[in-house]
Write an enzyme that holds these catalytic residues in place. Structure first.
Site, PDB file in Angstrom:
ATOM      1  N   GLU A  54       0.856  -1.136  -0.037  1.00  0.00           N
ATOM      2  CA  GLU A  54      -0.172   0.037  -0.039  1.00  0.00           C
ATOM      3  C   GLU A  54       0.791   1.202  -0.042  1.00  0.00           C
ATOM      4  O   GLU A  54       0.378   2.329  -0.589  1.00  0.00           O
ATOM      5  CB  GLU A  54      -1.088  -0.036   1.060  1.00  0.00           C
ATOM      6  CG  GLU A  54      -2.060  -0.838   1.163  1.00  0.00           C
ATOM      7  CD  GLU A  54      -2.042  -2.221   1.602  1.00  0.00           C
ATOM      8  OE1 GLU A  54      -0.719  -2.863   1.722  1.00  0.00           O
ATOM      9  OE2 GLU A  54      -2.822  -3.028   1.429  1.00  0.00           O
TER      10      GLU A  54
ATOM     11  N   HIS B 195      -9.646  -3.680  11.887  1.00  0.00           N
ATOM     12  CA  HIS B 195     -10.591  -3.856  10.558  1.00  0.00           C
ATOM     13  C   HIS B 195     -11.796  -3.382  10.968  1.00  0.00           C
ATOM     14  O   HIS B 195     -12.824  -3.604  10.374  1.00  0.00           O
ATOM     15  CB  HIS B 195     -10.534  -5.345  10.412  1.00  0.00           C
ATOM     16  CG  HIS B 195      -9.594  -5.794   9.513  1.00  0.00           C
ATOM     17  ND1 HIS B 195      -8.140  -6.107   9.954  1.00  0.00           N
ATOM     18  CD2 HIS B 195      -9.377  -6.286   8.232  1.00  0.00           C
ATOM     19  CE1 HIS B 195      -7.359  -6.660   9.272  1.00  0.00           C
ATOM     20  NE2 HIS B 195      -8.141  -6.754   7.973  1.00  0.00           N
TER      21      HIS B 195
HETATM   22  C1  LIG Z   1      -1.694  -4.116   4.884  1.00  0.00           C
HETATM   23  C2  LIG Z   1      -2.905  -5.024   4.460  1.00  0.00           C
HETATM   24  N1  LIG Z   1      -3.550  -4.885   3.150  1.00  0.00           N
HETATM   25  C3  LIG Z   1      -4.500  -5.849   2.931  1.00  0.00           C
HETATM   26  C4  LIG Z   1      -5.209  -6.698   3.891  1.00  0.00           C
HETATM   27  C5  LIG Z   1      -6.051  -7.831   3.337  1.00  0.00           C
HETATM   28  N2  LIG Z   1      -5.578  -8.900   3.463  1.00  0.00           N
HETATM   29  C6  LIG Z   1      -5.687  -9.730   4.765  1.00  0.00           C
HETATM   30  S1  LIG Z   1      -4.660 -11.195   4.425  1.00  0.00           S
HETATM   31  C7  LIG Z   1      -4.421 -10.830   2.861  1.00  0.00           C
HETATM   32  C8  LIG Z   1      -3.847 -11.928   2.158  1.00  0.00           C
HETATM   33  C9  LIG Z   1      -2.533 -12.382   2.966  1.00  0.00           C
HETATM   34  O1  LIG Z   1      -1.844 -13.442   2.129  1.00  0.00           O
HETATM   35  P1  LIG Z   1      -0.672 -13.791   2.906  1.00  0.00           P
HETATM   36  O2  LIG Z   1       0.291 -13.082   3.586  1.00  0.00           O
HETATM   37  O3  LIG Z   1       0.073 -14.931   1.883  1.00  0.00           O
HETATM   38  O4  LIG Z   1      -1.297 -14.750   4.136  1.00  0.00           O
HETATM   39  P2  LIG Z   1      -2.305 -16.123   3.988  1.00  0.00           P
HETATM   40  O5  LIG Z   1      -3.645 -15.484   4.252  1.00  0.00           O
HETATM   41  O6  LIG Z   1      -2.056 -16.700   2.625  1.00  0.00           O
HETATM   42  O7  LIG Z   1      -1.867 -16.931   5.200  1.00  0.00           O
HETATM   43  C10 LIG Z   1      -4.739  -9.612   2.522  1.00  0.00           C
HETATM   44  C11 LIG Z   1      -4.640  -9.066   1.307  1.00  0.00           C
HETATM   45  C12 LIG Z   1      -4.320  -6.469   5.152  1.00  0.00           C
HETATM   46  N3  LIG Z   1      -5.043  -7.288   6.117  1.00  0.00           N
HETATM   47  N4  LIG Z   1      -3.362  -5.744   5.314  1.00  0.00           N
END
Ligand SMILES: Cc1ncc(C[n+]2csc(CCOP(=O)(O)OP(=O)(O)O)c2C)c(N)n1
Ligand SMILES: [Mg+2]
Lengths: 315, 342
Positions: free
Chosen positions: B72, B141
């Site tokens: 971001e 959130h």
């Molecule tokens: C800074 C931020 N941007 C977007 C999100 C929304 N979000 C929550 S989990 C996620 C995906 C995360 O993927 P990963 O780090 O691979 O973890 P996984 O869910 O696969 O365990 C996103 C985009 C967030 N929580 N924080």
């Protein structure tokens, strides 16, 4: 399944119990969740249990770990009691964050979890600070940054690698790479292989995150490296997410096909335990039953626990 | 209640075509992209199958929607660069809670850029982010943050309450040559109201009187405006209801005019209290209109803490129709029914 014989039976059974606890808890949550008894988004860990179990068997309470949003697996593996997790999901005062955290924010000061964060990426830097703090205070403990493949998109990940290497911080970077960031495949969110580039900063280890023995071995090396060198190391575990990013539905992304036998860390490990005679079918069944009893107790505890008093909100 | 089961809470009365809030947002983006090929959307999950709660669905120009990594801060810088290079970017966030990750770009760069160079360049940048409580989503959130961002000189902050305003304000934001933050409350997305089919602009800084009344002035924006409206209708409150529509620039004359008439002021602000939107309105009214209040002004906001996850606490944290009604009655010296949600 990797054929390794060095593992002690009690360690093997401990990892199995951890993986089964994570799995069986998830399987309990699935049918209950639509009843709204747990008013909190859940990020389940089905398919990914081997990463938490194979890592945390090498960790002690003095090793500190701030988790991300997908907390259940790593938190349970690190020592968070089942009933305080379930009570937190139920929003009760007896929960590990006293009903203020929910599924994404768990705390367990006794077992080295000073919190978890749902803003992706930031927890990596915090975990570097945990490691640095351990070192400055003369503790033998280390920091553990536990994050997903998506978190490697964030600048804070790269800044943390650099800082940890420059300042020789005893921290393990553990990437639980399920190949997905929400519905985005890894190829769409990360251009390079973060593990390869991490190799410019620190020793890198790689494990098959659907094979608990592979994680056990590589995490053993990586944790030993951090403890002995009092500097950083990186462990990359590839694994698979069986459920949708959040919630209790199975994943249906065409680019995330799941083979419930070959991709299952528990099926694979139990097959290994039987083949090598580390366990009998009866012993395996007993583990599952014992966990069912623990779950009965944890859910009963949660349901009997009080909700917080809303009037306490007034300022 | 999880989003999937959350339903319409309010329909704005009026003539003409009826659209849902989320479809009004979608139409604004679609029409802006058709009108001006420099309009370009980017954002994490902006191009995925969920289409940002439907607001990016079936656009005429999907080739001008770029999904981004979880980066971001960098992407906000990219958005500023796009604006400085002649594009008109819209940077989209599924939740406003991800904006603080980009605080360096927003606070140090974007908000200040025009002023730092004495207005020699334009920064036609829109940041769209979804705000509001989820469902046990906890402290990280559920934030609103409009008061925080309005603190930054150079940044306009827009908070639509109705489908009509969602479209008209977003189109104005896209047309504006300064950076505008548009915060859309997730609970409004299924609400309906009349929305003209053609392109129209709701001027930034022009508030709206949602209903006429004599006993008190209620100032409320975003979801709070809808709840205040419902409180007036269902609880027989004779309030002049002002939705400023923009936290900044603030339509002070409209508010002052109303308070001069009623002599009482209640600000309902679904955000944290300290130094926030409600505090600013109270301060500006006190400065500009000494002596026009017959009773002490009052604000109804979140408590000054983080959002808790547990259901009973979370429901208490957000003021609601009932509590707005109570606050209004109290301010007017009316008896407040016993047993109400206190
Ligand atoms: C800074 C931020 N941007 C977007 C999100 C929304 N979000 C929550 S989990 C996620 C995906 C995360 O993927 P990963 O780090 O691979 O973890 P996984 O869910 O696969 O365990 C996103 C985009 C967030 N929580 N924080
Ligand atoms: Mg992932």
């Amino acid at each position: 399944m990797t054929e390794r014989t060095g593992i002690r039976p009690e360690q093997a059974m401990k990892m199995l119990r951890t993986m089964r606890t994570i799995r069986q808890l998830s399987e309990r949550i699935i049918p209950l969740y639509p009843k709204d008894v747990m008013e909190t988004p859940v990020h389940l860990c089905i398919g990914q249990e081997a990463v938490s179990a194979g890592l945390c068997i090498h960790l002690r309470d003095e090793d500190l770990m701030v988790l991300g949003h997908r907390t259940h697996g790593p938190a349970l593996a690190k020592g968070l009691p089942l009933k305080s997790l379930v009570a937190e999901l139920y929003g009760r005062t007896t929960g590990c964050s006293h009903a203020r955290g929910g599924s994404m924010h768990v705390y367990d000061g006794e077992h080295g979890i000073p919190g978890s964060s749902a803003i992706v990426g930031g927890n990596i830097a915090v975990s570097v600070g945990l490691g640095l703090g351990r070192k400055l205070l003369g503790s033998e403990g280390i920091g553990v940054a536990y994050f997903g493949d998506g978190a490697t998109d964030a600048g804070v990940f790269w800044e943390s690698l650099n800082f940890a290497a420059l300042k020789e911080v005893p921290v393990l970077f553990l990437c639980e790479d399920n190949g997905l960031s929400n519905v985005m495949p890894k190829s769409e969110h990360m251009f390079a292989d973060p593990a390869r580039i991490a190799g410019e900063f620190m020793p890198v280890y790689r494990a098959d995150g659907t094979d608990v023995l592979s994680v056990y071995e590589e995490a053993g090396r990586a944790v030993a490296q951090v403890r002995e060198s009092r500097g950083p190391a990186y462990l990359h575990c590839t694994t698979k997410r069986w459920m949708q990013h959040q919630g209790v539905l199975e994943d249906d992304l065409p680019y995330n096909p799941i083979d419930p036998e070959k991709d299952c860390p528990i099926v694979r490990f139990e097959e290994f335990l039987l083949r090598t005679r580390l366990a009998t079918p009866g012993e395996l069944a007993a583990v599952g039953e014992e966990i069912e009893r623990d779950l009965d107790e944890a859910f009963a505890f949660a349901e009997a626990s009080p909700y917080p008093d809303p009037e306490a909100m007034e300022v | 209640m999880p989003w999937s089961r959350f339903d319409r809470e309010w329909t704005e009365p009026g003539e003409g075509r009826i659209l849902e809030f989320k479809d009004a947002v979608r139409e604004a983006i679609d029409q802006a992209m058709q009108l001006d090929e420099r309009v370009f959307c980017l954002g994490l999950d902006a191009d995925d199958r969920y289409a940002v709660y439907g607001t990016m669905k079936d656009l005429t120009h999907p080739e001008r929607v770029m999904g981004t990594p979880i980066s971001e801060n960098a992407c906000t810088g990219v958005a500023l660069g796009l604006a400085l290079s002649g594009m008109r970017p819209i940077h989209i966030h599924m939740r406003a809670d991800f904006l603080p990750v980009a605080m360096d770009q927003i606070c140090n760069y974007i908000a200040k850029w025009r002023d730092m160079f004495d207005d020699q360049c334009k920064v036609p940048l829109v940041i769209r982010a979804v705000i509001g409580r989820g469902w046990g989503c906890g402290a990280q959130h559920s934030q609103t943050l409009h008061g925080l961002f309005a603190r930054l000189p150079g940044l306009k902050v827009v908070t639509p309450a109705t489908p009509h305003d969602a479209k008209g304000l977003l189109l104005s934001a896209i047309r504006d040559d300064s950076p505008v933050l548009v915060l859309e409350h997730r609970w409004l997305f299924k609400n309906e109201g009349p929305v003209p089919e053609e392109i129209y602009f709701v001027p930034l800084g022009e508030g709206r009187r949602m209903r006429e009344g004599r006993d008190l002035t209620i100032v409320a924006n975003s979801l709070a405006a809808v709840h205040a409206m419902k409180a007036c209708e269902s609880e027989g409150i004779d309030a002049d209801l002002i939705d400023p529509r923009c936290v900044k620039p603030l339509d002070l004359p409209l508010i002052l005019g109303s308070v001069e008439k009623t002599g009482r002021l209640l600000v309902v602000d679904y955000d944290s209290p300290f130094g926030g939107f409600a505090a600013e309105i109270l301060a500006q009214v006190a400065e500009a209109g000494p002596g026009i209040l017959r009773a002490p002004a009052r604000r109804l906001t979140f408590p000054d803490r983080s959002m808790p996850a547990s259901g009973p606490l979370e429901r208490r944290f957000y003021p609601d129709v009932q509590r707005i009604a109570e606050a209004a009655h109290r301010l007017c010296g009316d008896p407040v029914a016993a047993g109400g949600v206190g």
